[in-house]
Design a protein around this motif. Structure first.
Motif: not given
Ligand code: G1P
Length: 258
Positions: A127-134
């Protein structure tokens, strides 16, 4: 550039397919002067459809029809290039009251489970913001937004403690780079607006998200599975063409024989 064909369809079509496959069907494009062809591509084109039908190109016709049937497209012009944060702010009126996704079309992420749907799953769970990382090699961090880890939840999921846009290798808080997919809370708009009042020059989305952290919003980063291609540079583009061709059941065997 977005309309250049990546094997069988324009690059942007691949990215829109990722959205549709992630059950995101309302898409808002932030465009600029000289990009009206983009708008035309996502409009019905009876002449083109008739031509494709006549010349037996059923596959192409089917993929365009799928887009038109499942997607709802809105176009907003950004009059001046004031940065990614500013582009996101321009979409505010067109976005409902829910969390929403940001997709940067220069990043193509090829994966069995679409990258965006991987993020949506985590966003629902937390229930929060999520950023894609690699992970990227240290010397590459100056090309990306980079996250600092507050807490490692699982080997692929991190509670974000800080964010820096394009740091030098020695200042980077990690080698986990943002790869052009985000699920964000509405709070991002207030943060972007606030920092825009005292930020000269380009308004960075990374700085807006960093401001959300400053306001005690929870932000997570998820190491997305998938092969990422940077379509914004020539080598990345060539790589994407080769891999897309190899993975295509029709073209793959021919490419191997070359
Ligand atoms: C943008 C973002 C950056 C992100 C990158 C991914 O940078 O600002 O944080 O890591 O996309 O491709 P750009 O490549 O537009 O300079």
């Amino acid at each position: 550039k977005e309309l250049l064909p990546l094997i069988n369809k324009p690059a942007i079509h691949h990215v829109v397919d990722e959205a549709l496959a992630s059950a995101v069907s309302s898409l808002v494009f932030i465009t600029s002067r000289g990009k009206s062809a983009l708008e035309d591509y996502f409009d019905s084109a009876p002449e083109l459809e008739a031509l494709l039908k006549e010349s037996g190109k059923q596959d192409l016709l089917a993929s365009i029809n799928r887009l038109m049937k499942h997607g709802h497209f809105t176009f907003i012009r950004q009059p001046e290039p004031h940065g990614l944060g500013h582009a996101v702010l321009m979409a505010q009126q067109a976005i409902g009251k829910e969390h929403f996704a940001v997709m940067l079309p220069d990043d193509l992420i090829v994966s069995e489970t679409p990258a965006l749907s991987q993020l949506i799953r985590v966003a629902r769970q937390e229930r929060a913001s999520v950023i894609a990382v690699q992970e990227v090699p240290r010397e590459m961090v100056p090309h990306y937004g980079v996250i600092g880890i507050r807490k490692t939840i699982t080997p692929n999921l991190f509670h974000v403690g800080s964010l820096v846009e394009k740091p030098s290798p020695k200042d980077a808080p990690s080698n986990l780079a943002i790869v052009g997919r985000y699920v964000l809370s509405q709070k991002i708009f207030a943060s972007l607006e606030e920092i825009s009042t005292y930020t000269p020059g380009e308004l960075q989305l990374t700085d807006g998200i960093a401001h959300m952290l400053h306001n005690n919003e929870r932000v997570f980063a998820y190491k997305v599975h998938g092969r990422r291609h940077d379509l914004g540079n020539p080598i990345g583009w060539v790589n994407a063409v080769i891999h897309t061709a190899l993975e295509d059941p029709t073209f793959g065997p021919h490419v191997i024989r070359l």
